[in-house]
Design a protein around this motif. Sequence first.
Motif, short mmCIF file in Angstrom:
data_model
loop_
_atom_site.label_atom_id
_atom_site.label_comp_id
_atom_site.label_asym_id
_atom_site.label_seq_id
_atom_site.Cartn_x
_atom_site.Cartn_y
_atom_site.Cartn_z
N VAL A 137 -16.76 15.96 -32.91
CA VAL A 137 -16.76 16.87 -34.06
C VAL A 137 -16.65 18.31 -33.57
O VAL A 137 -17.43 18.75 -32.72
CB VAL A 137 -18.04 16.68 -34.88
CG1 VAL A 137 -18.09 17.71 -36.02
CG2 VAL A 137 -18.11 15.26 -35.43
N VAL A 138 -15.68 19.04 -34.13
CA VAL A 138 -15.52 20.47 -33.85
C VAL A 138 -15.69 21.21 -35.17
O VAL A 138 -14.94 20.98 -36.12
CB VAL A 138 -14.14 20.78 -33.24
CG1 VAL A 138 -14.03 22.27 -32.94
CG2 VAL A 138 -13.92 19.96 -31.97
N ARG A 139 -16.70 22.08 -35.24
CA ARG A 139 -16.97 22.82 -36.47
C ARG A 139 -15.92 23.91 -36.68
O ARG A 139 -15.13 24.22 -35.79
CB ARG A 139 -18.37 23.43 -36.41
CG ARG A 139 -19.50 22.42 -36.20
CD ARG A 139 -20.84 23.11 -36.39
NE ARG A 139 -21.96 22.23 -36.10
CZ ARG A 139 -22.66 22.25 -34.96
NH1 ARG A 139 -22.32 23.12 -34.00
NH2 ARG A 139 -23.68 21.44 -34.77
N THR A 140 -15.95 24.49 -37.88
CA THR A 140 -14.97 25.52 -38.21
C THR A 140 -15.09 26.75 -37.32
O THR A 140 -14.11 27.48 -37.11
CB THR A 140 -15.13 25.95 -39.68
OG1 THR A 140 -16.49 26.33 -39.92
CG2 THR A 140 -14.77 24.80 -40.62
N ASP A 141 -16.29 27.00 -36.77
CA ASP A 141 -16.46 28.15 -35.88
C ASP A 141 -16.14 27.82 -34.43
O ASP A 141 -16.34 28.65 -33.53
CB ASP A 141 -17.89 28.71 -35.98
CG ASP A 141 -18.95 27.71 -35.54
OD1 ASP A 141 -18.59 26.58 -35.16
OD2 ASP A 141 -20.16 28.04 -35.60
N GLY B 75 -20.20 19.45 -32.64
CA GLY B 75 -21.31 18.73 -33.23
C GLY B 75 -22.35 18.44 -32.17
O GLY B 75 -22.00 18.18 -31.01
N THR C 197 -28.15 15.94 -48.93
CA THR C 197 -26.81 16.51 -48.83
C THR C 197 -25.88 15.90 -49.87
O THR C 197 -24.79 16.42 -50.09
CB THR C 197 -26.23 16.31 -47.43
OG1 THR C 197 -26.14 14.90 -47.14
CG2 THR C 197 -27.09 16.98 -46.38
N THR D 54 -17.61 25.54 -32.52
CA THR D 54 -18.69 24.87 -31.80
C THR D 54 -18.63 23.36 -32.04
O THR D 54 -18.05 22.90 -33.02
CB THR D 54 -20.06 25.41 -32.25
OG1 THR D 54 -20.22 25.17 -33.66
CG2 THR D 54 -20.16 26.90 -31.97
#
Length: 557
Positions: A381-385, A389, A189, A387
């Motif tokens: 962690v909260v993803r952009t969609d 982590g 990554t 959901t």
Amino acid sequence: MANQPPRRRFAEVIGNAVVMLLLVIVALLFLRLTRGAWWIANPPSSRWWIAGGALTFYLLLCLRMLRRPTKHLQASKSLGAATAAVTGEAAVDPSSIAVVYASQTGFAYELAQQTTASLNEAGQLAHLAGIEQIDRERLVRGGRLLFVASTTGEGDPPDHAYGFLEEVMGQAADLQALEYAVLALGDRTYTQFCAFGRQVDQWLRRHKARPLFDIVEVDNGDPAALQTWQTRVAETFETAAATPWQPPKLDDWQLVARQELNPGSLGGGVYHLKLQQTSHEASPVAWQAGDIAEVEPRNSQASIERWLQQAGCDGETTIEVGHESTTFAERLARCELPDLDGIEGRNPQALADGLKPLKPREYSIASLPNDGNLEFVLRRVVRTDGTLGICSGWLCDHLELQQSVRLRIRSNPSFHPQAVDRPMILIGNGTGIAGLRGHLKQRVAAGHAENWLLFGERSADRDFFFRDELSDWQQQGLLKRLDLAFSRDGEQRTYVQDRLSEAADELKAWVARDAAIYVCGSLDGMAPAVDAVIRKTLGNALVDQMLADGRYRRDVY
């Protein structure tokens, strides 16, 4: 020890010359005075022995100056001795295989230990060495060296490898007598994948060292790549009968407490978790400040049930994993959920055979064994969609009190406490307070009061983690200085690196008193900005020396 770079040798020679010139001037003044009233008033015959003694002392002092090891070499020898004490090294047979590690978080160190152990178990003579213990003369002398080299950040070497990079790889060498191999650890990554391991391999090849086999590159701890390394080592040294490496043993812990430290924060929820060993019969797990917990994550029950429903599979179907039986749903909980495309008609066992286990998540430990709990500080962690982590969502939202967590504690020598009592400057932001808190706890328990903490977050009313604990240490005189940077509280955003820059004179004073600097927290933004301030204030030469000596250490992510 490694040769010094030219600019350091030049500075050392100039320094010695200036000192000797001053001594000559003092000696001449002394002789001039002795030709005056003192010499006349005292019979020369009775004072010749004094003049001869003074001259002899002066010549011996000059000789001492010429032969004196430089401060850099003395520090390197001390560091090598300390590392040897940690790794159990004593006098090493020059014919043995040297397994050399360059490790930032302890993973490369652990793999080097395993390689050394497997060679010794198979009857080969092998020993472990930190890369800072390997100098140019050792490489020129030849023999067989196995390098286990990690890369940190965007292509950087581990902190304790800076001396090797500058002083050994910074000059030419005739390495025709050297045979070597490189295990390079990295993460795809990042753009500079396995950069330091590749750099070591290329430098060795360029200077005519002979590779035992091609470099082995490992992406984020990939088990298949690690098995390739073990196989090639075994084939090269004819140790195919050596015991295959086993996956790290995980212990069962249970969640006993969880608290959100910053309800309503602009930066998202930060949680303080406490865990205890499940089995009272098992030997207590020990750790020290700076060590890391590797947690085996799990998919949430809701996500597993949703996947099973969409795939049309029965989660209670019994499957085989290795030599053990389990349910398909339990296997899904520990693995990456596969795409639904292309699974139609495949039975649960066939699907389970192709699943990839979830990779462990690493957390700095915020407590000591004497606290009775293993403690983490992590951000949800909260993803952009929208959901969550996988691991943080499971630990913060889905894991119930008294439920089990599988994890192991990994030693991280690169972020361990100092071997001697010296002042400590601890710098971090956000959840980096976890690793710094472990060090403060250890120093407070030992009665070491020369502690300076610089901590940054968003707002004081929401994000001042462990406020009461830090205030108590201040009042007790165990936290000498506390500098805070809350970036959203003022008209102008202020970060921890700004507070450090404002205290530049204090930073110089603490370092002059032999202070060590520890940084824990964000690799993106905070850590490089703090490093820039430290280098601007102290100078690159001193900072590089502190890195090599272990007085500047970082645990950043």
